[in-house]
Design a protein around this motif. Sequence first.
Motif, PDB file in Angstrom:
ATOM      1  N   SER A 174       0.832  -1.206   0.000  1.00  0.00           N
ATOM      2  CA  SER A 174       0.000   0.000   0.000  1.00  0.00           C
ATOM      3  C   SER A 174       0.865   1.253   0.000  1.00  0.00           C
ATOM      4  N   GLU A 176      -6.984   0.726  -0.364  1.00  0.00           N
ATOM      5  CA  GLU A 176      -7.254  -0.630   0.139  1.00  0.00           C
ATOM      6  C   GLU A 176      -8.506  -0.700   0.999  1.00  0.00           C
ATOM      7  N   ASP A 210      -5.540  -1.406  -4.973  1.00  0.00           N
ATOM      8  CA  ASP A 210      -4.999  -1.999  -3.751  1.00  0.00           C
ATOM      9  C   ASP A 210      -6.030  -2.978  -3.184  1.00  0.00           C
ATOM     10  N   GLU A 211      -5.773  -4.246  -3.339  1.00  0.00           N
ATOM     11  CA  GLU A 211      -6.680  -5.326  -2.915  1.00  0.00           C
ATOM     12  C   GLU A 211      -8.111  -5.118  -3.443  1.00  0.00           C
TER      13      GLU A 211
HETATM   14 MG   LIG Z   1      -2.016  -2.799   2.164  1.00  0.00          MG
END
Ligand SMILES: [Mg+2]
Lengths: 319, 278
Positions: free
Chosen positions: A52, A93, A165-166
Amino acid sequence: MQTGECGLNAAVVELAGVGKRYGATAVVRNVDLCCGKGEVVGLVGHNGAGKSTLFKMMLGIVAADEGELRLFGEPVRGRGFRDVRRAIGYLPESIALYDNLSGLETLQFFARLKFADPAGCAALLDRVGLGHAMRRAVREYSKGMRQRLGFAQALLGAPRLLLLDEPTNGLDPQAIHAFYDVLDELKRGGTTVILSSHLLAEIQSRVDWLAIMASGRLVARGAVTSLTATADLPALAWLLPRDDAQARVFEALSAAGFVPLREDDGSLRFAVAPARRIALLRTLAWLADALIDYTLTEPTLEDVFLRHQRAGALPEQRA
Amino acid sequence: MSAGRGYDWQWRLVAAIAAKEWRDRLRNRWVLAVALVFAAFALLIAYFGGAQSGTIGLRSTAATVASLTSLAIYLVPLIALLLGFDAVVGERERGVLDLLISLPIRRAELLVGKYLGLAAALALATLVGFGTALVPLAHAMDGAAMVLYLRFVGSALLLGLAFLSMAVLVSTLAHDRARATGAAIALWFGFVLVFDLSLLGILVASAGRYASSWAPYALLCNPADVFRVINVFGADALRSAFGLGTLLPQGWNAPATLYGAMAAWIVAPLGLALWRFR
Ligand SMILES: [Mg+2]
Ligand SMILES: Nc1ncnc2c1ncn2[C@@H]1O[C@H](COP(=O)(O)OP(=O)(O)OP(=O)(O)O)[C@@H](O)[C@H]1O
């Protein structure tokens, strides 16, 4: 040009020697990474590996302490970077949005900030499967719905680079499928995508290549097949000898240089290094009449991943 | 990439941020609530403000404005601080700030947009609130009284804008929302209560000897006092408030000085916030 390395032709993302420290702890260390046009790159690593933080540095949200970052050839945090931002979609995220706005209003707000046409927002919400809920307040959205709204936000303004991010965190299998369908479409249109994930099994078939981070370092990168090859991991053999041939099988394997471990049920387990696979085949052929069953389990990408994690993490935990 | 390499200020982005703040405050009825509070207080004071002295009913506008001023000095800064302390730190805590910064908006545009949107909401509440009170009062006012009242409303708005500016500064400096709340309350105590008491204490302790030289200028260092001086004009009122009056230096309370000080209190904290929030 090898995957992830910076060649002569301009890359969409170019990171050179990028580092970041918080206090005395280096959370990202000496990361070199290049991504070309239309590439889909998976960024994987353990919790706290620095994924991140790397995304945030690419966007100038967090200033890098060392190294050079360029997107589309423009230095991050430079004067000309505002124009580049218009071509980037970012999904943080843990996406948080405005509870009091409806999905449609949220998207229209971000569209204005991205110089995108707010009129296209309803269609975009349909595309991520939120068409039915676009007039409901985000307060009432489930986690997966928020994640979809965040993804729609990242797609505003036809981005040429997506930093996700994810992105599949909190999505159900159907939504994950739909998500990768959209990615494929974008990839065909030449959009570059970097996405992070903890679920290797999920992304290994979807990305062009992987970058593995451990403790702030980029410990490995490459196509899934080449990562598996370079990891040099042993396969796991399992043999079930006949009751009357147990001793013979054990001795034959030991003589051939394997180190079998006897289980309670009389079966044997042992590791087989890549270079020893043919030797195993020869031994097994010779023992064929003494065996009831056998399996050979190949190393999975998870094993490959853990191997690289350990290699990256062990030498020095701290800077 | 395309052109536009210089420092291009994008008003449309500022407007998008401002419009959201404005709409949020209208939607959650913040503007309505504050306008009602202002209107109610203005009417109560106009009708019942004289009760202490034994009279009930519409009083002179000068007396009403004087009473309103001492009330607004507490109320307006508090409302403005509560309005603005959340502006940046709230986005940070919610987790939206990173996303906003990743967009093609500059941080300065974001901050100015926030300020302008909140300022517009505050202005609407102030003007509608005190303006509504004017409707039943207007028939008893002559031209001069009207000027007094309008000057009060205008300066109350400036007072609010000054404290809103400080609130936004607090919001950019604060690490989290709780600390921002604490800092906002501390500012309110400091400017509205502690400042005047300290000033008074110093004047009493020094028996007023050096007062005339610096005390008036000290008043300019507090937007709440500037507001008081704008509305409760005249040396008499000042003497009763601070025990000074005859020795005041010429022209220190000229409108240009007072409104200049107010403008500085609006611009300076915001400027500091812009500088810190880069
Ligand atoms: Mg992360
Ligand atoms: N603002 C911050 N202040 C101090 N340390 C931080 C800050 N942000 C991140 N870190 C530290 O930096 C390291 C990397 O964090 P980061 O969020 O980048 O990891 P990650 O790879 O995204 O992890 P995850 O998989 O859990 O999301 C962590 O050790 C974290 O504690």
